[in-house]
Scaffold this motif. Structure first.
Motif, PDB file in Angstrom:
ATOM      1  N   LEU A 137      31.459  44.289  41.310  1.00  0.00           N
ATOM      2  CA  LEU A 137      31.347  44.777  42.676  1.00  0.00           C
ATOM      3  C   LEU A 137      30.432  43.818  43.421  1.00  0.00           C
ATOM      4  CD1 LEU A 137      32.008  47.341  44.530  1.00  0.00           C
ATOM      5  CD2 LEU A 137      29.657  48.026  43.998  1.00  0.00           C
ATOM      6  N   ALA A 138      30.882  43.330  44.592  1.00  0.00           N
ATOM      7  CA  ALA A 138      30.086  42.344  45.317  1.00  0.00           C
ATOM      8  C   ALA A 138      28.732  42.918  45.714  1.00  0.00           C
ATOM      9  CB  ALA A 138      30.845  41.862  46.550  1.00  0.00           C
ATOM     10  N   GLY A 139      27.813  42.013  45.989  1.00  0.00           N
ATOM     11  CA  GLY A 139      26.437  42.343  46.328  1.00  0.00           C
ATOM     12  C   GLY A 139      25.582  41.168  45.901  1.00  0.00           C
ATOM     13  N   TRP A 140      25.561  40.114  46.731  1.00  0.00           N
ATOM     14  CA  TRP A 140      24.956  38.845  46.289  1.00  0.00           C
ATOM     15  C   TRP A 140      23.518  39.075  45.831  1.00  0.00           C
ATOM     16  CZ3 TRP A 140      26.812  34.213  45.084  1.00  0.00           C
ATOM     17  CH2 TRP A 140      25.890  33.168  44.899  1.00  0.00           C
ATOM     18  N   GLN A 141      22.681  39.570  46.736  1.00  0.00           N
ATOM     19  CA  GLN A 141      21.329  39.982  46.345  1.00  0.00           C
ATOM     20  C   GLN A 141      20.904  41.232  47.112  1.00  0.00           C
ATOM     21  OE1 GLN A 141      19.257  36.248  46.993  1.00  0.00           O
ATOM     22  NE2 GLN A 141      19.463  35.654  44.856  1.00  0.00           N
ATOM     23  N   ASN A 142      21.883  41.859  47.752  1.00  0.00           N
ATOM     24  CA  ASN A 142      21.655  43.102  48.481  1.00  0.00           C
ATOM     25  C   ASN A 142      22.854  44.013  48.228  1.00  0.00           C
ATOM     26  OD1 ASN A 142      19.185  42.453  50.411  1.00  0.00           O
ATOM     27  ND2 ASN A 142      20.553  40.680  50.482  1.00  0.00           N
ATOM     28  N   ALA A 198      35.316  33.238  28.356  1.00  0.00           N
ATOM     29  CA  ALA A 198      34.922  34.327  29.255  1.00  0.00           C
ATOM     30  C   ALA A 198      34.636  33.794  30.655  1.00  0.00           C
ATOM     31  CB  ALA A 198      33.687  35.046  28.707  1.00  0.00           C
ATOM     32  N   VAL A 199      34.836  34.671  31.657  1.00  0.00           N
ATOM     33  CA  VAL A 199      34.653  34.333  33.073  1.00  0.00           C
ATOM     34  C   VAL A 199      33.972  35.496  33.780  1.00  0.00           C
ATOM     35  CG1 VAL A 199      35.776  33.578  35.207  1.00  0.00           C
ATOM     36  CG2 VAL A 199      36.801  32.997  33.023  1.00  0.00           C
ATOM     37  N   ARG A 200      33.156  35.147  34.753  1.00  0.00           N
ATOM     38  CA  ARG A 200      32.558  36.148  35.653  1.00  0.00           C
ATOM     39  C   ARG A 200      32.689  35.628  37.081  1.00  0.00           C
ATOM     40  NH1 ARG A 200      26.763  36.108  37.511  1.00  0.00           N
ATOM     41  NH2 ARG A 200      26.462  38.034  38.673  1.00  0.00           N
ATOM     42  N   SER A 201      32.805  36.547  38.033  1.00  0.00           N
ATOM     43  CA  SER A 201      32.781  36.199  39.449  1.00  0.00           C
ATOM     44  C   SER A 201      31.847  37.165  40.150  1.00  0.00           C
ATOM     45  CB  SER A 201      34.182  36.285  40.053  1.00  0.00           C
ATOM     46  OG  SER A 201      34.158  35.976  41.430  1.00  0.00           O
ATOM     47  N   HIS A 202      31.569  36.903  41.442  1.00  0.00           N
ATOM     48  CA  HIS A 202      30.681  37.773  42.207  1.00  0.00           C
ATOM     49  C   HIS A 202      31.444  38.795  43.033  1.00  0.00           C
ATOM     50  CE1 HIS A 202      27.718  34.614  41.266  1.00  0.00           C
ATOM     51  NE2 HIS A 202      26.862  35.600  41.343  1.00  0.00           N
ATOM     52  N   TYR A 203      32.723  38.950  42.766  1.00  0.00           N
ATOM     53  CA  TYR A 203      33.568  39.907  43.480  1.00  0.00           C
ATOM     54  C   TYR A 203      34.882  39.970  42.727  1.00  0.00           C
ATOM     55  CZ  TYR A 203      34.815  35.281  45.191  1.00  0.00           C
ATOM     56  OH  TYR A 203      35.141  33.953  45.259  1.00  0.00           O
ATOM     57  N   PRO A 204      35.705  40.976  42.970  1.00  0.00           N
ATOM     58  CA  PRO A 204      37.012  41.022  42.302  1.00  0.00           C
ATOM     59  C   PRO A 204      37.861  39.823  42.713  1.00  0.00           C
ATOM     60  CG  PRO A 204      36.459  43.153  43.279  1.00  0.00           C
ATOM     61  CD  PRO A 204      35.454  42.174  43.801  1.00  0.00           C
ATOM     62  N   PRO A 205      38.466  39.121  41.762  1.00  0.00           N
ATOM     63  CA  PRO A 205      39.265  37.946  42.088  1.00  0.00           C
ATOM     64  C   PRO A 205      40.666  38.353  42.536  1.00  0.00           C
ATOM     65  CG  PRO A 205      39.372  38.330  39.749  1.00  0.00           C
ATOM     66  CD  PRO A 205      38.475  39.405  40.319  1.00  0.00           C
ATOM     67  N   ASP A 206      41.495  37.354  42.867  1.00  0.00           N
ATOM     68  CA  ASP A 206      42.912  37.634  43.068  1.00  0.00           C
ATOM     69  C   ASP A 206      43.471  38.261  41.792  1.00  0.00           C
ATOM     70  OD1 ASP A 206      43.617  35.964  45.672  1.00  0.00           O
ATOM     71  OD2 ASP A 206      42.311  34.728  44.420  1.00  0.00           O
ATOM     72  N   VAL A 228      34.012  50.826  44.965  1.00  0.00           N
ATOM     73  CA  VAL A 228      34.178  50.966  43.513  1.00  0.00           C
ATOM     74  C   VAL A 228      35.553  51.548  43.207  1.00  0.00           C
ATOM     75  CG1 VAL A 228      33.403  52.226  41.468  1.00  0.00           C
ATOM     76  CG2 VAL A 228      31.724  51.130  42.946  1.00  0.00           C
ATOM     77  N   ARG A 229      35.956  52.565  43.960  1.00  0.00           N
ATOM     78  CA  ARG A 229      37.278  53.160  43.754  1.00  0.00           C
ATOM     79  C   ARG A 229      38.383  52.131  43.987  1.00  0.00           C
ATOM     80  NH1 ARG A 229      40.737  54.857  47.320  1.00  0.00           N
ATOM     81  NH2 ARG A 229      39.161  54.972  48.976  1.00  0.00           N
ATOM     82  N   GLU A 230      38.279  51.355  45.075  1.00  0.00           N
ATOM     83  CA  GLU A 230      39.312  50.367  45.364  1.00  0.00           C
ATOM     84  C   GLU A 230      39.372  49.288  44.289  1.00  0.00           C
ATOM     85  OE1 GLU A 230      39.082  50.811  50.258  1.00  0.00           O
ATOM     86  OE2 GLU A 230      38.351  48.991  49.279  1.00  0.00           O
ATOM     87  N   MET A 231      38.228  48.855  43.819  1.00  0.00           N
ATOM     88  CA  MET A 231      38.177  47.818  42.795  1.00  0.00           C
ATOM     89  C   MET A 231      38.747  48.309  41.468  1.00  0.00           C
ATOM     90  SD  MET A 231      34.739  45.854  41.505  1.00  0.00           S
ATOM     91  CE  MET A 231      34.321  45.940  39.778  1.00  0.00           C
ATOM     92  N   LEU A 232      38.343  49.483  41.028  1.00  0.00           N
ATOM     93  CA  LEU A 232      38.758  49.954  39.712  1.00  0.00           C
ATOM     94  C   LEU A 232      40.200  50.434  39.691  1.00  0.00           C
ATOM     95  CD1 LEU A 232      35.678  49.704  39.102  1.00  0.00           C
ATOM     96  CD2 LEU A 232      36.035  51.600  37.510  1.00  0.00           C
ATOM     97  N   THR A 233      40.672  51.075  40.752  1.00  0.00           N
ATOM     98  CA  THR A 233      42.063  51.528  40.720  1.00  0.00           C
ATOM     99  C   THR A 233      43.025  50.343  40.688  1.00  0.00           C
ATOM    100  OG1 THR A 233      42.016  51.788  43.132  1.00  0.00           O
ATOM    101  CG2 THR A 233      41.622  53.753  41.794  1.00  0.00           C
TER     102      THR A 233
END
Length: 594
Positions: A378-383, A352-360, A394-399
């Motif tokens: 969805l990015a948001g390091w601590q804010n 398994a893998v996780r990132s702090h934003y959508p990868p390539d 969210v729409r751009e990431m999920l579509t």
């Protein structure tokens, strides 16, 4: 005419006339990634080589190309530093569009730009300024282009956003801050009446739920679906075409459910993939446009006070946090690097893998085809992003990502970087309704608390009997944490039935080759060397210890005494694979008589 006879005729027509259907055409205005670039004109406002027109490679980040200034994301913690580097860059290039594209729908796509992006085509605005550096976005440029002749594109990029919440979410973070067009740029041509996108829920029992989004429908017509296994070893599956009922004039969304027999389900240990092809046909059943996407039939569900299940099997995720990064390209990577990373992760017996934003997207493709579970965040390091910005992102990431079978969970922000107002949108765009987490929070029955201590971490299982999955644990700064304590932690965690796995920090050191220091590597002192692997994927000490601790075939400790009769106790820690599918070779290295 009977329905069965009608469907048979339509199947014949689709097979015979498939050559008439137009596939979406793509024309790159940039290269495709690290090692494949196209030269654009460029000017930067401040820092190195500023104030004059020069040339730059696209995709890239301008700091690595000799422009502007380097800034690390923890700039705000340095005494006397009020702001990070805040250059603005302007890109220009000319391009030609085929004459036969006239009359079609043309969109201009950007796969990732840091961060505020204003686009002009032939001197006219392509649309609103885009804010958010980790997301794919596009503009309809059909009416702005000159077909069969030269066109001009100008892209104005602000490294630091005008939106303070974008800066808080993306720029106040433990990573290098770059500026520029760092992922590919391309044009797409589709017929005026076309399939815009697909959203798929392909379940382990062969049920295929499909949402088809249409554009420009001016008359009634038909849809056809084909599903074909990509692995030809899947001999039981018979390729079939299902034809849906006629859609009406003006239709924009179609929902359908079909059942496919004898499919092989997707798992990280047997990543069986299928090609889904959807045809858009006119009222005379002539196919006019088709869209392909890869899918995997699998069912993911979260069961409160129980666990996360894939195809009815409870998951234990042996995970790692990974960023899209390489010393020579920064955040500009390529397909070959993604495949290399997935193979190295699997070599360490991770699943398994996780990132702090959508990868390539080519990294998600590699996870699909080689077999890794993925948490898409969805990015948001601590804010967090403000609600209007978060809603759009969210729409751009999920579509873009919704159809990847490797994605088993969505994540809304990180360590306080979540905006609860956008949580419901994940279900809006995902027909699979995958669970949403808030990393480092006990949220919606799934506790993802970060860096739990050895003793108190296990105590969290008594916190209301929540499923426990630390989205970060075993911090690896200078590789002093990954392998050293993993075995003890893992033994405690896996002894509890509510444990769903964990994700170590992090995959590789994030040192960048500095163009202003003669190519010297810089990991920003102690901030970026957190990886199991070195920046060029060198195998450090923990690579070997993690690989052993997380081995799916475990031989229990045994003292060789005079009572030894040659038997070893072996346990199977695979999730889906029977040990009958494995083989073992052994040899005696040394034997001393008692």
């Amino acid at each position: 005419m009977s329905r069965k006879h009608f469907l048979g005729i339509l199947l014949f027509l689709l097979t015979t006339w498939v050559v008439q259907a137009q596939e979406t055409e793509r024309q790159y205005l940039s290269g495709t990634g690290l090692g494949s670039t196209v030269t654009w004109q460029f000017r930067v406002s401040e820092g190195r080589n500023s104030g004059r027109w020069s040339k730059i490679e696209v995709p890239s980040q301008w700091e690595l190309q000799g422009f502007g200034e380097y800034t690390y994301g923890r700039w705000y913690k340095k005494p006397g530093v009020k702001n990070p580097s805040m250059e603005e860059g302007t890109y220009k290039r000319s391009f030609r569009v085929p004459r036969n594209w006239q009359g079609q729908n043309i969109r201009l796509w950007f796969d990732g730009v840091m961060t505020d992006t204003e686009v002009l085509v032939n001197g006219q605005s392509a649309g609103p300024v885009h804010q958010g550096g980790f997301y794919r976005f596009s503009y309809d440029v059909t009416e702005l282009l000159k077909y069969g002749s030269s066109n001009q594109i100008e892209v104005r990029v602000k490294k630091h956003s005008d939106n303070r919440t974008v800066n808080a979410a993306e720029r106040k973070a433990d990573w290098w801050l770059f500026g520029g067009i760092y992922r590919p740029v391309w044009l797409e041509a589709k017929p005026a009446t076309h399939i815009e996108r697909l959203a798929v829920d392909a379940q382990a029992d062969g049920t295929l739920k499909l949402d088809v989004y249409l554009k420009g429908v001016t008359e009634e017509g038909y849809l056809g679906i084909e599903v074909e296994p990509l692995q030809k070893k899947d001999t039981l599956f018979e390729e079939t075409t299902v034809v849906f009922v006629q859609f009406k004039e003006g239709a924009s969304t179609l929902h359908s459910t079909s059942r496919w027999e004898d499919i092989c389900p997707w798992t990280p240990e047997s990543p069986n993939l299928y090609q889904l092809r959807v045809y858009l046909c006119d009222k005379n059943t002539n196919p006019r446009h088709f869209v392909d996407t890869r899918i995997g039939f699998r069912t993911i569900d979260f069961r409160p006070r129980d666990g996360i299940y894939l195809n009815g099997t409870k998951l234990v995720m042996k995970g790692i946090n990974r960023h899209s990064f390489h010393p020579d390209g920064g955040r500009t990577t390529n397909k070959e690097l993604s495949i290399q990373d997935v193979k190295l992760i699997k070599e360490m017996n991770m699943n398994a893998v996780r990132s702090h934003y959508p990868p390539d997207e080519h990294f998600l493709n590699a996870c699909d085809s080689l077999g890794l579970l993925y948490i898409d965040e969805l990015a948001g390091w601590q804010n967090a992003y403000d609600t209007p910005t978060g809603t759009r992102l969210v729409r751009e990431m999920l579509t873009r990502d919704v159809n990847h079978p490797c994605i088993v969970l969505w994540s809304n922000g990180n360590e306080g970087g979540w905006n609860t107002a956008v949580d419901s949108l994940f279900r809006t765009y995902d027909p699979q309704k995958r669970h949403v987490i808030h990393p480092w929070a006990d949220f919606d029955e799934l506790d993802t608390h970060h860096y739990p201590a050895y003793l108190t971490g296990v105590a969290r299982f008594t916190n209301g009997y929540k499923v426990f999955m630390p989205a970060e644990f075993m911090h690896g700064q200078y590789d002093q944490g990954h392998g050293a304590g993993l075995e003890d932690f893992w033994a405690r965690y896996t002894a509890h039935p509510l444990f769903a796995g964990g994700f170590m920090w992090a995959y590789s050191d994030e040192a960048v080759r500095r163009s202003d220091r003669g190519g010297a590597l810089d990991s920003e002192d102690y901030n970026a060397p957190d990886g199991i692997l070195g920046p060029f994927r060198e195998k450090e000490g923990s690579y070997y210890s993690v690989r052993e601790v997380w081995s799916p075939i475990h031989i229990e400790p045994l003292m060789i005494t005079p009572s030894f009769r040659g038997d070893f106790r072996v346990s199977n820690r695979y999730l889906f694979t029977n040990l009958g599918a494995c083989s073992m070779r052994w040899r005696v290295l040394h034997c001393t008589s008692p």
